[in-house]
Design a protein around this motif. Structure first.
Motif, short mmCIF file in Angstrom:
data_model
loop_
_atom_site.label_atom_id
_atom_site.label_comp_id
_atom_site.label_asym_id
_atom_site.label_seq_id
_atom_site.Cartn_x
_atom_site.Cartn_y
_atom_site.Cartn_z
N GLY A 363 -12.08 48.06 -122.48
CA GLY A 363 -11.38 49.01 -123.34
C GLY A 363 -9.91 49.16 -123.07
N GLU A 364 -9.36 48.41 -122.09
CA GLU A 364 -7.92 48.49 -121.83
C GLU A 364 -7.16 47.79 -122.94
OE1 GLU A 364 -5.95 47.93 -118.14
OE2 GLU A 364 -7.80 48.15 -117.00
N MET A 365 -6.02 48.40 -123.33
CA MET A 365 -5.22 47.84 -124.41
C MET A 365 -4.53 46.57 -123.95
SD MET A 365 -4.60 48.51 -127.59
CE MET A 365 -4.84 50.28 -127.78
N SER A 366 -4.73 45.50 -124.71
CA SER A 366 -4.11 44.22 -124.42
C SER A 366 -2.86 44.01 -125.27
CB SER A 366 -5.12 43.10 -124.69
OG SER A 366 -4.50 41.84 -124.66
N ALA A 367 -2.93 44.41 -126.53
CA ALA A 367 -1.78 44.26 -127.45
C ALA A 367 -1.99 45.19 -128.63
CB ALA A 367 -1.64 42.82 -127.91
N VAL A 368 -0.89 45.58 -129.25
CA VAL A 368 -0.95 46.31 -130.51
C VAL A 368 -0.13 45.53 -131.52
CG1 VAL A 368 -1.32 48.57 -129.49
CG2 VAL A 368 1.01 47.78 -129.87
#
Length: 378
Positions: A363-368
């Motif tokens: 669930g960690e953000m990799s890219a937006v």
């Protein structure tokens, strides 16, 4: 060389002042691109490097049945036509550069056998205080892409790298301390099969036209999976994209003679490229990363892959933005989500704005990211 004794060059005021003098100045000479032309093979190699088997890029017989009459280059292929848009930065020799995002605008589809000409300049330098490495410099370049024969502008883009002190990143390491402590994920076959179902269900819209009328704000795009990350996958991308410093034998020696900081000695005492952070675990750890990790332009290309699968052959990807938020080391699995957030008309074009987020398995953000897509109207 032991990671505890190696010392890397640092960001200095003098180096920054020299770099600021280059802002706005057209770059006249730089390393040649990986691809000068959008040949059938170049297009296919890039597409396969991101795991994209869309027949509009890869199958000339299929492409003959479309309105284009031949294969197109996928939008992100343009990364292979400019080393600068892909992260080949100037100034601050030996200071680590991490490619961290791009903001693209495309004006026309990229037809097979198009020959490219590019123009580039350093757009801005912005100082940041980062969790990863303390003081960091965001180095932003602008590149224009032209059809070399007609002079038409095909696309334009800004991309940016963060220049960081390698020693500081390794010593601080706060961003990845927990990840390193927990160790790398080891998957059961059952866990892998859960993610592989996304591959089984992946749909390429293709010839089935998606009309603007049939899309509503709030619609979700099918989740796209990439991974599990492996060094093999990172190298597959480099095969299509070309890398920045990957050279062999005499050509590697020539590059290192011209740019000594491009040859950082490995454990055998041999100068080797800084790009090996993407396949050499121990060197990635030296620069403060959690392990060998993916390429930034690769991740941006994954986000555009989700859009082109969804929009179909008759759609046009007009804009795309990606901001990289963390490294994706070996073992990570990335899930890309997309939502239609705006439906609008502009200058006679029927457009949709899509917001994207890429998260790793925990669930960690990799890219937006975001995209603007043009679709036909009924």
């Amino acid at each position: 060389m032991n990671e505890m004794t190696r010392k890397f060059p640092k960001i200095t005021d003098e180096g920054l002042e020299d770099l600021r003098k280059r802002i706005g100045v057209k770059i006249e000479r730089t390393v040649e691109p990986w691809c000068y032309e959008a040949t059938r093979d170049n297009i296919r190699h890039y597409a396969h490097g991101i795991g994209d088997d869309n027949p509009l890029w890869c199958d000339p017989e299929y492409a003959k049945t479309t309105k284009y009459g031949d294969v197109l280059a996928l939008p992100s292929f343009l990364f292979a036509t400019s080393r600068i848009i892909s992260g080949y930065v100037g100034g601050l020799p030996g200071v680590h550069a991490m490619w961290s995002g791009a903001n693209w605008t495309w004006h026309k589809p990229i037809l097979r056998n198009t020959e490219f000409r590019t123009e580039a300049y350093l757009k801005d330098l912005i100082e940041h205080d980062t969790r990863f490495a303390g003081k960091a410099i965001q180095q932003i370049y602008h590149v224009d892409f032209y059809d070399a024969n007609t002079g038409e502008m095909l696309a334009e883009a800004d991309s940016w790298c963060f220049r960081t002190d390698r020693d500081q990143a390794r010593e601080n390491g706060t961003k990845y301390t927990a990840a390193k402590k927990n160790g790398r994920k080891v998957y059961t076959q059952e866990e892998l099969d859960k993610y592989y179902k996304y591959y089984e269900q992946e749909t390429i819209r293709g010839a089935e036209t998606r009309y603007w009328d049939d899309v509503s704000e709030g619609d979700e795009l099918p989740t796209m999976v990439k991974g599990p990350m492996t060094a093999t996958g990172f190298i597959a991308y480099a095969q299509g994209w070309g890398g920045l410093y990957i050279r062999a034998n005499k050509l590697a020696w020539q590059l290192q003679q011209k740019h000594p900081s491009a040859g950082i000695k490995n454990k055998f005492g041999i100068p080797d490229c800084p790009e090996r952070v993407h396949w050499e675990e121990e060197f990635a750890l030296e620069v403060g990363a959690p392990g060998a990790y993916d390429y930034g332009p690769e991740r941006t290309s994954w986000l555009t892959h989700q859009i082109t699968n969804w929009m179909g052959d008759d759609g046009f990807l007009a804009k795309s933005k990606c901001e990289v938020r963390r490294h994706n080391p070996e073992g990570d699995i990335i899930l890309i989500h997309g939502t239609v957030v705006r439906k609008f008309e502009e200058d006679g074009r029927y457009l949709l704005e899509i917001r994207q987020r890429a998260e790793q398995q925990d669930g960690e953000m990799s890219a937006v990211g975001s995209a603007i897509v043009e679709l036909p109207k009924r």
